[in-house]
Scaffold this motif. Structure first.
Motif, PDB file in Angstrom:
ATOM      1  N   ILE A  97       0.827  -1.205   0.000  1.00 49.59           N
ATOM      2  CA  ILE A  97       0.000   0.000   0.000  1.00 49.59           C
ATOM      3  C   ILE A  97       0.863   1.258   0.000  1.00 49.59           C
ATOM      4  CG2 ILE A  97      -1.660   1.329   1.373  1.00 49.59           C
ATOM      5  CD1 ILE A  97      -2.812  -1.363   2.294  1.00 49.59           C
ATOM      6  N   ASP A  98       1.981   1.219   0.700  1.00 54.06           N
ATOM      7  CA  ASP A  98       2.857   2.385   0.797  1.00 54.06           C
ATOM      8  C   ASP A  98       3.955   2.386  -0.273  1.00 54.06           C
ATOM      9  OD1 ASP A  98       4.235   0.235   1.816  1.00 54.06           O
ATOM     10  OD2 ASP A  98       5.142   1.369   3.452  1.00 54.06           O
ATOM     11  N   TRP A  99       3.681   1.848  -1.473  1.00 52.45           N
ATOM     12  CA  TRP A  99       4.692   1.762  -2.524  1.00 52.45           C
ATOM     13  C   TRP A  99       5.237   3.140  -2.917  1.00 52.45           C
ATOM     14  CZ3 TRP A  99       8.285  -0.955  -4.481  1.00 52.45           C
ATOM     15  CH2 TRP A  99       8.846  -0.619  -5.712  1.00 52.45           C
ATOM     16  N   ARG A 100       4.385   4.148  -2.995  1.00 55.36           N
ATOM     17  CA  ARG A 100       4.857   5.493  -3.376  1.00 55.36           C
ATOM     18  C   ARG A 100       5.892   6.023  -2.391  1.00 55.36           C
ATOM     19  NH1 ARG A 100       0.034   9.056  -6.044  1.00 55.36           N
ATOM     20  NH2 ARG A 100      -0.676   7.447  -7.469  1.00 55.36           N
ATOM     21  N   GLU A 101       5.642   5.859  -1.116  1.00 52.27           N
ATOM     22  CA  GLU A 101       6.579   6.331  -0.102  1.00 52.27           C
ATOM     23  C   GLU A 101       7.873   5.515  -0.129  1.00 52.27           C
ATOM     24  OE1 GLU A 101       3.379   5.599   0.546  1.00 52.27           O
ATOM     25  OE2 GLU A 101       2.588   7.621   0.800  1.00 52.27           O
ATOM     26  N   LEU A 102       7.741   4.214  -0.290  1.00 45.87           N
ATOM     27  CA  LEU A 102       8.913   3.344  -0.363  1.00 45.87           C
ATOM     28  C   LEU A 102       9.765   3.688  -1.590  1.00 45.87           C
ATOM     29  CD1 LEU A 102      10.453   0.893   0.744  1.00 45.87           C
ATOM     30  CD2 LEU A 102       8.930  -0.553  -0.604  1.00 45.87           C
ATOM     31  N   SER A 103       9.108   3.900  -2.716  1.00 50.08           N
ATOM     32  CA  SER A 103       9.817   4.262  -3.945  1.00 50.08           C
ATOM     33  C   SER A 103      10.524   5.609  -3.803  1.00 50.08           C
ATOM     34  CB  SER A 103       8.827   4.311  -5.106  1.00 50.08           C
ATOM     35  OG  SER A 103       9.444   4.753  -6.275  1.00 50.08           O
ATOM     36  N   ALA A 104       9.845   6.571  -3.231  1.00 47.24           N
ATOM     37  CA  ALA A 104      10.456   7.894  -3.027  1.00 47.24           C
ATOM     38  C   ALA A 104      11.648   7.807  -2.086  1.00 47.24           C
ATOM     39  CB  ALA A 104       9.419   8.877  -2.489  1.00 47.24           C
ATOM     40  N   SER A 105      11.543   6.965  -1.071  1.00 48.28           N
ATOM     41  CA  SER A 105      12.652   6.791  -0.140  1.00 48.28           C
ATOM     42  C   SER A 105      13.882   6.218  -0.844  1.00 48.28           C
ATOM     43  CB  SER A 105      12.220   5.863   1.000  1.00 48.28           C
ATOM     44  OG  SER A 105      13.300   5.543   1.811  1.00 48.28           O
ATOM     45  N   ILE A 106      13.679   5.237  -1.696  1.00 52.67           N
ATOM     46  CA  ILE A 106      14.800   4.631  -2.431  1.00 52.67           C
ATOM     47  C   ILE A 106      15.405   5.641  -3.403  1.00 52.67           C
ATOM     48  CG2 ILE A 106      15.421   2.860  -4.129  1.00 52.67           C
ATOM     49  CD1 ILE A 106      14.955   1.734  -1.331  1.00 52.67           C
ATOM     50  N   ARG A 107      14.554   6.338  -4.165  1.00 53.13           N
ATOM     51  CA  ARG A 107      15.045   7.240  -5.205  1.00 53.13           C
ATOM     52  C   ARG A 107      15.705   8.502  -4.663  1.00 53.13           C
ATOM     53  NH1 ARG A 107      10.281   8.847  -8.446  1.00 53.13           N
ATOM     54  NH2 ARG A 107       9.158   8.311  -6.572  1.00 53.13           N
ATOM     55  N   PHE A 108      15.152   9.067  -3.592  1.00 55.67           N
ATOM     56  CA  PHE A 108      15.629  10.384  -3.163  1.00 55.67           C
ATOM     57  C   PHE A 108      16.427  10.381  -1.863  1.00 55.67           C
ATOM     58  CE2 PHE A 108      11.778  11.187  -5.739  1.00 55.67           C
ATOM     59  CZ  PHE A 108      12.446  11.694  -6.839  1.00 55.67           C
ATOM     60  N   ARG A 109      16.215   9.429  -0.991  1.00 57.22           N
ATOM     61  CA  ARG A 109      17.028   9.373   0.225  1.00 57.22           C
ATOM     62  C   ARG A 109      18.282   8.537  -0.008  1.00 57.22           C
ATOM     63  NH1 ARG A 109      12.090   8.273   3.756  1.00 57.22           N
ATOM     64  NH2 ARG A 109      11.218  10.344   3.990  1.00 57.22           N
ATOM     65  N   ARG A 110      18.070   7.274  -0.409  1.00 57.95           N
ATOM     66  CA  ARG A 110      19.226   6.397  -0.580  1.00 57.95           C
ATOM     67  C   ARG A 110      20.065   6.779  -1.800  1.00 57.95           C
ATOM     68  NH1 ARG A 110      18.374   0.189  -1.572  1.00 57.95           N
ATOM     69  NH2 ARG A 110      18.481   0.796  -3.752  1.00 57.95           N
ATOM     70  N   ALA A 111      19.421   6.984  -2.958  1.00 61.54           N
ATOM     71  CA  ALA A 111      20.167   7.281  -4.186  1.00 61.54           C
ATOM     72  C   ALA A 111      20.453   8.772  -4.349  1.00 61.54           C
ATOM     73  CB  ALA A 111      19.394   6.769  -5.399  1.00 61.54           C
ATOM     74  N   ARG A 112      19.882   9.604  -3.490  1.00 58.12           N
ATOM     75  CA  ARG A 112      20.092  11.057  -3.517  1.00 58.12           C
ATOM     76  C   ARG A 112      19.733  11.683  -4.863  1.00 58.12           C
ATOM     77  NH1 ARG A 112      25.612  10.176  -0.703  1.00 58.12           N
ATOM     78  NH2 ARG A 112      24.932   9.850   1.419  1.00 58.12           N
ATOM     79  N   GLY A 113      18.681  11.154  -5.508  1.00 64.33           N
ATOM     80  CA  GLY A 113      18.197  11.744  -6.749  1.00 64.33           C
ATOM     81  C   GLY A 113      19.046  11.443  -7.967  1.00 64.33           C
ATOM     82  N   ARG A 114      19.887  10.418  -7.890  1.00 66.87           N
ATOM     83  CA  ARG A 114      20.723  10.016  -9.040  1.00 66.87           C
ATOM     84  C   ARG A 114      20.532   8.533  -9.324  1.00 66.87           C
ATOM     85  NH1 ARG A 114      24.844  12.925 -11.344  1.00 66.87           N
ATOM     86  NH2 ARG A 114      25.011  15.032 -10.545  1.00 66.87           N
ATOM     87  N   CYS A 115      20.636   8.186 -10.581  1.00 70.63           N
ATOM     88  CA  CYS A 115      20.520   6.791 -11.000  1.00 70.63           C
ATOM     89  C   CYS A 115      21.637   5.972 -10.363  1.00 70.63           C
ATOM     90  CB  CYS A 115      20.591   6.705 -12.527  1.00 70.63           C
ATOM     91  SG  CYS A 115      20.586   5.020 -13.151  1.00 70.63           S
ATOM     92  N   GLU A 116      21.284   4.823  -9.819  1.00 67.25           N
ATOM     93  CA  GLU A 116      22.286   3.960  -9.199  1.00 67.25           C
ATOM     94  C   GLU A 116      23.064   3.156 -10.236  1.00 67.25           C
ATOM     95  OE1 GLU A 116      20.451   3.259  -4.780  1.00 67.25           O
ATOM     96  OE2 GLU A 116      19.868   1.833  -6.330  1.00 67.25           O
TER      97      GLU A 116
END
Length: 143
Positions: free
Chosen positions: A13-32
């Protein structure tokens, strides 16, 4: 990449939040995969090499620096421009496995390259399904 309707129930259910966390917190807005920045328009040569505006250097498809290549304004090759959009993908192609180590933030190019075997597998199944339906309703399949 949008989630197919038949697969939507596999995602939490929380896929949007999980996806945003991966893309912008962990990857810092850059492609891994290659390091392209999200939401920015980048210059590229079509073969994976792209111009990193922050570092003022060319990078290859894996994010490593390219040597012996002039800045974009002095090249005679055709240069393309692409808007980079990050997406979260599953490394093992299993949408039910949402462990952080299984998720990656990829740009369009890296995502397509990562999903190529899966796309080829699905394409083969689609062709076989169409062929079977043709045999069922219109007789033997003719080439």
């Amino acid at each position: 990449m949008p989630i197919r309707r038949q697969h939507r129930w596999l995602y939490p259910i929380d896929w949007r939040e999980l996806s945003a966390s991966i893309r912008f917190r962990r990857a810092r807005g850059r492609c891994e995969g290659c390091g392209r920045p999200h939401g920015r328009s980048v210059l590229h040569l079509g073969d994976g090499r792209w111009w990193d505006e922050d570092e003022r250097r060319w990078r290859d498809g894996r994010g490593r620096w390219v040597r012996r290549l002039e800045p974009p304004h002095s090249l005679l090759q055709p240069i393309r421009r692409t808007l980079v959009v990050l997406a979260t993908c599953h490394r093992d192609h299993d949408p039910t496995n949402n462990v952080a180590s299984n998720l990656a933030a990829f740009c369009q190019r890296c995502h397509i390259i990562h999903d190529k075997p899966e796309h080829l597998r699905r394409r083969r199944l689609t062709y076989l399904e169409r062929r079977a339906l043709g045999d069922l309703f219109t007789g033997p399949y003719r080439r």
